[in-house]
Design an enzyme around this catalytic site. Structure first.
Site, PDB file in Angstrom:
ATOM      1  CG  ASN A 104     -43.907  88.978 -24.618  1.00 30.10           C
ATOM      2  OD1 ASN A 104     -43.873  87.774 -24.908  1.00 30.10           O
ATOM      3  ND2 ASN A 104     -44.965  89.741 -24.849  1.00 30.10           N
ATOM      4  CE  LYS A 129     -44.806  90.908 -28.178  1.00 30.18           C
ATOM      5  NZ  LYS A 129     -45.345  92.066 -28.892  1.00 30.18           N
ATOM      6  CG  HIS A 183     -49.202  91.039 -24.461  1.00 30.22           C
ATOM      7  ND1 HIS A 183     -49.538  91.272 -25.770  1.00 30.22           N
ATOM      8  CD2 HIS A 183     -47.987  91.600 -24.266  1.00 30.22           C
ATOM      9  CE1 HIS A 183     -48.555  91.955 -26.345  1.00 30.22           C
ATOM     10  NE2 HIS A 183     -47.603  92.161 -25.452  1.00 30.22           N
ATOM     11  CD  GLU A 194     -48.751  90.817 -29.282  1.00 35.96           C
ATOM     12  OE1 GLU A 194     -48.218  89.780 -28.854  1.00 35.96           O
ATOM     13  OE2 GLU A 194     -48.088  91.836 -29.593  1.00 35.96           O
ATOM     14  CD  GLU A 235     -46.584  95.605 -23.123  1.00 37.26           C
ATOM     15  OE1 GLU A 235     -45.382  95.521 -23.314  1.00 37.26           O
ATOM     16  OE2 GLU A 235     -47.392  94.733 -23.483  1.00 37.26           O
ATOM     17  N   GLY A 250     -44.716  96.946 -31.234  1.00 35.41           N
ATOM     18  CA  GLY A 250     -44.232  96.387 -32.495  1.00 35.41           C
ATOM     19  C   GLY A 250     -44.327  97.352 -33.664  1.00 35.41           C
ATOM     20  CB  SER A 254     -41.487 100.669 -30.024  1.00 35.05           C
ATOM     21  OG  SER A 254     -42.394 100.076 -30.935  1.00 35.05           O
TER      22      SER A 254
HETATM   23  P1  PGA Z   1     -42.457  95.554 -28.655  1.00 38.79           P
HETATM   24  O1  PGA Z   1     -43.472  94.631 -27.806  1.00 38.79           O
HETATM   25  O2  PGA Z   1     -41.279  95.852 -27.746  1.00 38.79           O
HETATM   26  O3  PGA Z   1     -42.064  94.697 -29.837  1.00 38.79           O
HETATM   27  O4  PGA Z   1     -43.185  96.770 -29.052  1.00 38.79           O
HETATM   28  C1  PGA Z   1     -43.726  94.886 -26.450  1.00 38.79           C
HETATM   29  C2  PGA Z   1     -44.727  93.891 -25.927  1.00 38.79           C
HETATM   30  O5  PGA Z   1     -45.680  93.565 -26.641  1.00 38.79           O
HETATM   31  O6  PGA Z   1     -44.606  93.396 -24.782  1.00 38.79           O
END
Ligand code: PGA
Length: 249
Positions: free
Chosen positions: A9, A11, A94, A96, A166, A172, A212
């Site tokens: 992803n 983003k 997601h 976010e 997640e 992140g 992560s």
């Molecule tokens: P990350 O994000 O690997 O940077 O933690 C995962 C995601 O949001 O899909």
């Protein structure tokens, strides 16, 4: 035996030329990869990346879509427009989208059904906030998001759904759920799918872990019985970190 599925992803990162460079590197370095792969660039890079991954073993994914096919939805992108660009899958729900843009389960469910109706695969993301985990509500939150996200999805369409667990506190942040903690929630989500669609469907559904994921922890996570892949954010932005995850083991 479930197939591993590793998705990147990207983003809101990368211009078209940067996205093209990464896509070319991934096509070259993953051509002998054994698993299922997807990259989800930002909308503006979909056409560019789509032309590069076409005919490869990497699927083209979008990071979101609108809840309607067309109409007065300023700033949104329709599933029909995604299909027109060759998009094969869409990430929905997601964290976010849920937390920054306040998308709720009903809204996400509308998109899930619309994407399925138009033949796309869906990665449905679920996961609890830190305070929900600390209050002992991680399972309940994931159950609600799974049940409501899948409401009205026919059993025959479940093969096109992947669930991504997640935990929001791990995205992140550099904090990964331990493989044991992640596996426990994956097992729980599988049980929820079993209650909705039966034991066979529960065994078959692919459940990715996200939050992560790095080259250093990918193999331990994916060694767990109920973890069937990864949805990767930060580490998906470079071939040097995504390829070792995609070829873990
Ligand atoms: P990350 O994000 O690997 O940077 O933690 C995962 C995601 O949001 O899909």
């Amino acid at each position: 035996m479930r197939n591993y599925y590793i998705a990147g992803n990207w983003k809101m990162h990368k211009t078209r030329s940067e996205a093209a460079e990464l896509a070319k590197a991934l096509v070259a370095q993953l051509k002998d990869g054994k698993h299922k792969y997807l990259v989800a660039p930002t909308f503006t890079s979909l056409e560019t990346v789509g032309a590069i991954v076409k005919g490869s073993n990497i699927l083209l994914g979008a990071q979101n879509c609108a809840p309607e096919e067309q109409g007065a939805h300023t700033g949104e992108v329709s599933v029909l427009q995604l299909k027109d660009l060759g998009v094969q899958a869409v990430i929905l729900g997601h964290s976010e989208r849920r937390h920054i843009y306040k998308e709720d389960d009903e809204f996400i469910n509308k998109k899930v059904k619309l994407a399925l109706k138009h033949g796309l695969e869906v990665i449905l993301c679920v996961g609890e906030l830190l305070e929900e985990r600390e209050a002992g509500r991680a399972e309940a939150v994931c159950e609600t998001q799974t049940v409501k996200g899948l409401a009205g999805v026919a059993a025959g369409d479940l093969g096109r759904i992947t669930i991504a667990y997640e935990p929001v506190w791990a995205i992140g942040t550099g904090k990964t759920a331990t493989p044991e903690d992640a596996d426990a929630i994956h097992a729980y989500i599988r049980k929820v799918v079993g209650k909705l669609y039966g034991a066979d469907a529960a065994q078959k559904i692919i459940i990715q872990y996200g939050g992560s994921v790095k080259p250093e922890n990918a193999a331990q996570l994916m060694a767990k019985e109920n973890i069937d892949g990864a949805l990767v954010g930060g580490a998906a932005l470079k071939a040097d970190t995504f390829v070792p995850i995609a070829k873990f083991g």
